[in-house]
Write a protein that holds these residues in place. Structure first.
Motif, mmCIF file in Angstrom:
data_model
loop_
_atom_site.group_PDB
_atom_site.id
_atom_site.type_symbol
_atom_site.label_atom_id
_atom_site.label_comp_id
_atom_site.label_asym_id
_atom_site.label_seq_id
_atom_site.Cartn_x
_atom_site.Cartn_y
_atom_site.Cartn_z
ATOM 1 N N SER A 16 -28.134 18.279 18.625
ATOM 2 C CA SER A 16 -29.693 18.826 18.024
ATOM 3 C C SER A 16 -29.644 20.171 17.453
ATOM 4 C CB SER A 16 -30.493 19.167 19.411
ATOM 5 O OG SER A 16 -30.759 18.014 20.187
ATOM 6 N N ALA A 19 -28.760 19.198 13.842
ATOM 7 C CA ALA A 19 -30.307 18.182 13.309
ATOM 8 C C ALA A 19 -31.200 19.283 12.913
ATOM 9 C CB ALA A 19 -30.610 17.283 14.236
ATOM 10 N N THR A 20 -31.384 20.201 13.677
ATOM 11 C CA THR A 20 -32.638 21.401 13.515
ATOM 12 C C THR A 20 -32.183 22.366 12.525
ATOM 13 O OG1 THR A 20 -31.858 22.560 15.532
ATOM 14 C CG2 THR A 20 -33.507 21.124 15.856
ATOM 15 N N LEU A 35 -38.047 15.306 10.989
ATOM 16 C CA LEU A 35 -36.908 15.697 11.906
ATOM 17 C C LEU A 35 -37.429 14.358 12.870
ATOM 18 C CD1 LEU A 35 -34.475 16.952 13.228
ATOM 19 C CD2 LEU A 35 -36.185 18.723 14.204
ATOM 20 N N ASP A 37 -36.567 12.529 16.004
ATOM 21 C CA ASP A 37 -35.932 12.577 17.615
ATOM 22 C C ASP A 37 -36.009 11.338 18.007
ATOM 23 O OD1 ASP A 37 -34.916 13.702 19.691
ATOM 24 O OD2 ASP A 37 -36.485 15.120 20.144
ATOM 25 N N SER A 44 -34.921 18.147 20.027
ATOM 26 C CA SER A 44 -35.343 18.494 18.432
ATOM 27 C C SER A 44 -37.036 18.607 18.748
ATOM 28 C CB SER A 44 -35.032 17.365 17.718
ATOM 29 O OG SER A 44 -33.443 17.589 17.368
ATOM 30 N N TRP A 47 -37.827 22.204 19.997
ATOM 31 C CA TRP A 47 -37.497 23.140 18.875
ATOM 32 C C TRP A 47 -38.527 23.277 18.133
ATOM 33 C CZ3 TRP A 47 -36.850 22.507 13.644
ATOM 34 C CH2 TRP A 47 -36.236 23.605 12.678
ATOM 35 N N ASP A 81 -31.862 13.064 14.997
ATOM 36 C CA ASP A 81 -31.101 13.488 16.171
ATOM 37 C C ASP A 81 -31.031 12.430 17.042
ATOM 38 O OD1 ASP A 81 -30.023 14.953 18.483
ATOM 39 O OD2 ASP A 81 -31.889 16.217 18.657
#
Length: 212
Positions: A16, A19-20, A35, A37, A44, A47, A81
């Motif tokens: 994560s 990815a973020t 994004l 998830d 994610s 986030w 993610d």
């Protein structure tokens, strides 16, 4: 549309975080970013909920929800993610969604042993075996000049897959995650080392070597 996946069968490898931070970087480049998830844990997604309204927008899709949205046609990057524990047909099905795959590995004997088996398995997945997806490795939460640091460096260098960089174990990632930000959105002077460590990832992802 580029589909970039962050994956490892072992939990806690920092998927994560990678990815973020990728999503935040491309959003800063004025790209249209989604994004995605896939992990029911929803790190994610959480986030994104913490992301300040004034920051470059990132669209979130939680695929574990009953009605999952789809990326728009004008999307530049989809960052995925992926949950831990995928093997066999489930892994092949997931890998088929990406053109570019990043595998973070932690500096511990347990993680390195698990990574050995996972790398062998993912390389046998049809999309990777038939060169429809490209792989790269990175070390996450490493501490310079410890014995395990050098062991991990040697391990990753022997995998016959591009080994991009080592990201240090830094509190800046924790602070950024709490605020819904990426490392490139934090104070430049304080995060200069972290930004420098990210450059090989950015360079590879942008290059033709990361695309089928």
């Amino acid at each position: 549309m580029r589909n970039i996946m962050v994956i490892n069968s072992k939990g806690g490898s920092g998927k994560s975080t990678i990815a973020t931070n990728l999503a935040a970087y491309f959003a800063l480049q004025n790209k249209s970013v989604v994004l995605r998830d896939h992990d029911p844990q929803g790190s994610s997604t959480q986030w994104l909920k913490a992301r300040p309204p004034g920051r470059p927008p990132i669209r979130g899709i939680a695929t574990y929800e009953k009605v999952a949205k789809r990326p728009g046609r004008n999307t530049d990057y989809v960052i995925m993610d992926v949950p831990a524990g995928l093997h066999g047909p489930a892994l092949s099905k997931m890998v088929a969604k990406a053109q570019t795959i990043l595998i973070p590995v932690l500096p511990s004997p347990i993680d390195m042993r698990a990574a050995t088996d996972f790398i062998a398995e993912i390389r046998n997945c049809a999309p990777v075996a038939h060169k429809r997806a490209k792989l790269a490795l990175l070390a996450n939460r490493s501490r310079d000049y410890t014995n395990i640091y050098w062991e991990l460096d040697d391990f990753l260098s022997r995998q016959r897959i591009p080994f991009l960089t080592m990201l240090r174990d830094s509190q800046h990632y924790i602070r950024a995650a709490e605020r819904g930000l990426g490392i490139f959105e934090m104070a430049p002077a304080a995060t200069a080392v972290d930004r420098e460590q990210w450059q090989p990832i950015i360079k590879w992802v942008k290059s033709k070597r990361s695309q089928p």
